[in-house]
Design an enzyme around this catalytic site. Structure first.
Site, mmCIF file in Angstrom:
data_model
loop_
_atom_site.group_PDB
_atom_site.id
_atom_site.type_symbol
_atom_site.label_atom_id
_atom_site.label_comp_id
_atom_site.label_asym_id
_atom_site.label_seq_id
_atom_site.Cartn_x
_atom_site.Cartn_y
_atom_site.Cartn_z
ATOM 1 N N HIS A 69 10.014 107.866 -8.972
ATOM 2 C CA HIS A 69 10.442 106.807 -8.063
ATOM 3 C C HIS A 69 11.096 105.683 -8.852
ATOM 4 C CE1 HIS A 69 7.441 108.044 -4.673
ATOM 5 N NE2 HIS A 69 8.260 109.007 -5.022
ATOM 6 N N GLU A 71 10.613 102.489 -8.830
ATOM 7 C CA GLU A 71 9.657 101.535 -9.388
ATOM 8 C C GLU A 71 9.067 102.068 -10.694
ATOM 9 O OE1 GLU A 71 9.799 102.970 -6.326
ATOM 10 O OE2 GLU A 71 8.262 102.053 -5.093
ATOM 11 N N CYS A 97 5.141 103.428 -2.739
ATOM 12 C CA CYS A 97 4.081 104.367 -2.369
ATOM 13 C C CYS A 97 2.785 103.948 -3.069
ATOM 14 C CB CYS A 97 4.480 105.785 -2.775
ATOM 15 S SG CYS A 97 4.464 106.067 -4.569
ATOM 16 N N CYS A 100 3.032 104.303 -7.021
ATOM 17 C CA CYS A 100 3.820 103.235 -7.643
ATOM 18 C C CYS A 100 3.097 101.898 -7.531
ATOM 19 C CB CYS A 100 5.213 103.156 -7.027
ATOM 20 S SG CYS A 100 6.277 104.534 -7.533
#
Length: 142
Positions: A69, A71, A97, A100
């Site tokens: 992801h 992040e 999420c 993260c």
């Protein structure tokens, strides 16, 4: 929040949206910027790990399990630098999420500004529970 901070938040979110365009993912392109003391200290977008093929989805258009992801990419990138994310603000185009969010908490990030709500909001709830300042910045504000 001051008017100046709102203007900065909008500008950095626009930049995160542009950064998302670097993603090779087809289903969803996500960008992230880490900002500290009005300086961008890291950036990231969703995609496969370094050295892997630049294809995020399998033949059924499902994201491959090893796709990172935005992040996570921004946080791991700053970890490899001489910067610290302690006290920084994360601008990300989609809500984080749960995985993260755990990285965000552990990295010392104090503010998270996100631009789209994902169907599962447990990551945002975890951030709030950890005392991290979280703001949803709708497209209409940008």
């Amino acid at each position: 929040m001051t008017e100046k901070q709102k203007l900065l938040d909008n500008r950095y979110m626009r930049m995160a949206r542009i950064w998302a365009e670097n993603s090779y993912c087809e289903r969803r392109k996500v960008g992230a910027l880490l900002v500290k003391n009005k300086m961008i200290i890291s950036d990231g977008y969703n995609g496969t790990p370094s050295g892997f093929e630049n294809k995020c989805e399998d033949e059924n258009n499902v994201s491959k399990p090893y796709v990172l992801h935005a992040e996570a990419n921004a946080i791991t990138k700053v970890a490899r630098s001489h910067n610290s994310s302690d006290g920084a603000t994360l601008y990300v185009t989609a809500s984080p999420c749960i995985e993260c969010s755990k990285l965000i908490i552990q990295s010392g990030i104090k503010r998270v500004i996100y631009g789209e709500e994902y169907r599962v909001m447990d990551g945002v709830e975890l951030l709030k529970r950890a005392g991290i300042e979280v703001h949803f910045l709708q497209n209409s504000e940008i």
